[in-house]
Design a protein around this motif. Structure first.
Motif, mmCIF file in Angstrom:
data_model
loop_
_atom_site.group_PDB
_atom_site.id
_atom_site.type_symbol
_atom_site.label_atom_id
_atom_site.label_comp_id
_atom_site.label_asym_id
_atom_site.label_seq_id
_atom_site.Cartn_x
_atom_site.Cartn_y
_atom_site.Cartn_z
ATOM 1 N N GLN A 289 -28.346 -36.636 -21.757
ATOM 2 C CA GLN A 289 -28.905 -35.286 -21.627
ATOM 3 C C GLN A 289 -27.750 -34.285 -21.565
ATOM 4 O O GLN A 289 -26.634 -34.643 -21.190
ATOM 5 C CB GLN A 289 -29.735 -35.200 -20.348
ATOM 6 N N SER A 290 -28.035 -33.027 -21.922
ATOM 7 C CA SER A 290 -26.953 -32.041 -21.879
ATOM 8 C C SER A 290 -26.794 -31.522 -20.447
ATOM 9 O O SER A 290 -27.788 -31.249 -19.766
ATOM 10 C CB SER A 290 -27.238 -30.889 -22.834
ATOM 11 N N ASP A 340 -21.660 -33.782 -24.617
ATOM 12 C CA ASP A 340 -22.898 -33.404 -23.935
ATOM 13 C C ASP A 340 -22.675 -32.924 -22.500
ATOM 14 O O ASP A 340 -23.619 -32.571 -21.811
ATOM 15 C CB ASP A 340 -23.945 -34.525 -23.998
ATOM 16 N N ASP A 358 -30.109 -29.343 -20.179
ATOM 17 C CA ASP A 358 -31.121 -30.110 -19.456
ATOM 18 C C ASP A 358 -30.878 -30.051 -17.948
ATOM 19 O O ASP A 358 -31.810 -29.969 -17.157
ATOM 20 C CB ASP A 358 -31.105 -31.580 -19.914
ATOM 21 N N ILE A 359 -29.601 -30.130 -17.570
ATOM 22 C CA ILE A 359 -29.292 -30.216 -16.142
ATOM 23 C C ILE A 359 -28.093 -29.333 -15.792
ATOM 24 O O ILE A 359 -27.083 -29.337 -16.494
ATOM 25 C CB ILE A 359 -28.970 -31.674 -15.745
ATOM 26 N N THR A 379 -30.685 -23.499 -17.308
ATOM 27 C CA THR A 379 -31.575 -24.611 -17.651
ATOM 28 C C THR A 379 -33.024 -24.117 -17.577
ATOM 29 O O THR A 379 -33.282 -23.012 -17.116
ATOM 30 C CB THR A 379 -31.339 -25.824 -16.713
ATOM 31 N N ARG A 384 -38.732 -25.131 -21.799
ATOM 32 C CA ARG A 384 -38.272 -26.506 -21.599
ATOM 33 C C ARG A 384 -38.145 -26.772 -20.100
ATOM 34 O O ARG A 384 -37.946 -25.874 -19.308
ATOM 35 C CB ARG A 384 -36.926 -26.708 -22.285
ATOM 36 N N SER A 385 -38.261 -28.054 -19.737
ATOM 37 C CA SER A 385 -38.076 -28.355 -18.326
ATOM 38 C C SER A 385 -36.585 -28.491 -18.050
ATOM 39 O O SER A 385 -35.789 -28.672 -18.966
ATOM 40 C CB SER A 385 -38.829 -29.627 -17.960
ATOM 41 N N GLY A 386 -36.232 -28.388 -16.788
ATOM 42 C CA GLY A 386 -34.816 -28.484 -16.446
ATOM 43 C C GLY A 386 -34.649 -28.854 -14.989
ATOM 44 O O GLY A 386 -35.613 -28.856 -14.210
ATOM 45 N N ARG A 387 -33.412 -29.207 -14.659
ATOM 46 C CA ARG A 387 -33.131 -29.640 -13.302
ATOM 47 C C ARG A 387 -31.811 -29.021 -12.865
ATOM 48 O O ARG A 387 -30.881 -28.876 -13.668
ATOM 49 C CB ARG A 387 -33.005 -31.168 -13.299
#
Ligand code: AMP
Length: 503
Positions: A289-290, A340, A358-359, A379, A384-387
């Motif tokens: 994930q990025s 990434d 992504d994170i 993010t 889009r979902s993100g953390r």
């Protein structure tokens, strides 16, 4: 446009309820012209240019990754650009911030004026998000925005207000505090008022504050434009609309990116001595994930990059001591997906078009909440979902607690079993030792360089190349499988091939 100061701040009182007196400022209202909901996708088929947005702001949108307008933007921009008051029935996630920020900035460019627009939002978090959008778009056209919310001392905000920014994004409670108590501050020349999430503001009993603000700004019939956004049209919102808007058009969309709910924010409480090990563990857990890792200093950003590369991760670095071409080169690698993991400092990341990741990992916690919001905004964009994970050691507890107060919420923990994490300790320790040595060599080579000893023509692209070269020649672990460890990580072998080809 004239330059000015940095933004900031806030008061705990903003989110507290006060009284619920009615909105008293009445203006003549006609029946609303209603635009029908589009009911299709979030993004429309209209470009910003087609909707009348000027070239500079179109470029600003492109820099944010906005190519086409969202449905709410496409419906409201022609109206707001033509000077109409608008009621937008749209939720956060629809792109509504752009739909009020763009016409404000465009009209500000045509008629530069300090204290031009004021945006009211119910919570500090939303205010920070709006301020970020104004900063992102405004930096391209020299517009200055400040964020005035509860939680920071009044004095620093008073100083920022004295510098007369173009745009103030505020929670109502703190803005009223300043209108009543900050000498020399007034909004008598205001040209735009935006009330965002009006239904929430009213359900949080901000009615009295809104009344006070409306009494302190020019009348809606005398040249002040007003935009009101709300997810629902309650009777209280209707009353506010009658009191504050002039001949408004209603624009309604049901489509939205599901932004806020999709951002998962967590903290990870760990002993400082194992911080690198925990970071490596997280990198491994989310391999593929990025990821954007924030470090507080250039040195730490560089050290972490070397460390992770020594463990076979595809990390690239972005910090303030790198030249602009190197920064752009690093960013290009990250954007193209050939790396990434991007490790950066706040300063280096500002104003750069870093794609949504992504994170986001706060390896070093920022000392102020404004930076935290700016970081996690990288993010969970555009649906889009993100953390976002905040790494908190025993030395960061106070800073972290201040952050939670500012966010007005307690974050859930990111679960990581220490015994599992520490399985990697030996390999991380070795990678640390190597990274330390490489850092020393980098420093020595950069001082040699300064003293006139140029590196060879084929020495790759400076620090970046040196870092990679060192990593490949002196470390045999990584994803090649030697030494065990990170089962998911990619790249050691590939990276070697790529470098060989380059040479
Ligand atoms: P908002 O409803 O204003 O909070 O926006 C929700 C998300 O959509 C934010 O992450 C924005 O950056 C993003 N966004 C806004 N306008 C556009 C656009 N025209 N194209 C792509 N993303 C957008």
């Amino acid at each position: 446009m004239p330059s000015d100061s940095e933004s900031s701040s806030n008061s705990a009182s903003d989110d507290e309820s006060t009284s619920s007196s009615s909105v008293t400022k009445q203006t003549e209202t006609k029946p609303l012209e209603k635009e029908e909901a589009e009911g299709e996708s979030v993004i429309s088929n209209k470009t910003f240019s087609e909707l009348g947005i000027n070239e500079e702001l179109c470029s600003a949108c492109t820099a944010l990754g906005w190519t086409n307008a969202t449905a709410i933007q496409s419906k409201s921009l022609p109206l707001t650009l033509a000077g109409r008051d608008v009621i937008g029935l749209a939720e956060t996630g629809s792109g509504k911030t752009g739909s009020f920020a763009l016409p404000i900035l465009q009209n500000l460019m045509a008629n530069p004026q300090r204290l031009y627009a004021c945006v009211l939002a119910p919570t500090r978090e939303l205010a920070f998000q709006i301020h970020e959008v104004f900063q992102g778009l405004g930096q391209h056209v020299g517009a200055k925005s400040i964020c005035v919310v509860g939680g920071v001392d009044m004095m620093s905000q008073a100083i920022a207000l004295a510098n007369k920014p173009h745009i103030i994004v505020a929670t109502p409670g703190r803005l009223v505090d300043h209108l009543e108590n900050t000498k020399g501050f007034n909004l008598r020349q205001l040209k735009y008022l935006v009330m965002d999430e009006a239904d929430r503001m009213l359900s949080m009993d901000f009615e009295e504050e809104l009344n006070k603000i409306l009494a302190e700004i020019p009348d809606s019939t005398s040249g002040r434009r007003t935009m009101l956004f709300s997810a629902t049209m309650t009777s209280k919102v209707e009353k506010l609309q009658r009191a504050s808007l002039s001949d408004p058009v209603r624009v309604e969309v049901s489509t939205k990116f599901q932004t806020p709910e999709k951002l998962l924010q967590q903290y990870l409480f760990i002993p400082a001595k194992y911080k690198d090990c925990y970071l490596s563990y997280i990198m491994n857990e989310f391999s593929g994930q990025s990821m954007l890792v924030f470090a507080s200093t250039c040195n730490n950003a560089q050290r972490l990059t070397l460390l992770l590369r020594n463990l076979g991760f595809q990390a690239v670095c972005l910090h303030g001591q790198m030249s602009q071409p190197k920064r752009l080169g690093a960013l290009t690698k990250f954007k193209s997906g050939s790396r990434d993991i991007l490790i950066c400092t706040d300063v280096a990341s500002r104003g750069l078009d870093i794609p949504s990741v992504d994170i986001v990992i706060n390896f070093d916690l920022p000392s102020n909440g404004k930076d935290y919001i700016h970081r996690v905004g990288r993010t969970a964009r555009a649906g889009r979902s993100g953390r976002a994970i905040a790494m908190v050691t025993q030395y960061d507890v106070e800073v972290y607690q201040r952050l939670e107060v500012l966010l007005g919420t307690k974050l859930p923990a990111f679960e990581a079993e220490e015994s599992t994490v520490l399985v990697f300790l030996e390999r991380v320790s070795e990678a640390q030792r190597l990274a330390t040595r490489e850092m020393k060599e980098l420093m020595a080579s950069s001082s040699n360089h300064k003293n006139g000893k140029k590196r060879g023509k084929h020495s790759d692209d400076g620090e970046e190349g040196k870092m990679r070269g060192e990593a490949r020649s002196s470390y045999s672990g990584g994803s090649s499988g030697k030494g065990g460890g990170y089962h998911n990580q990619r790249g050691g072998g590939n990276a070697k091939k790529k470098h060989k080809q380059k040479r």
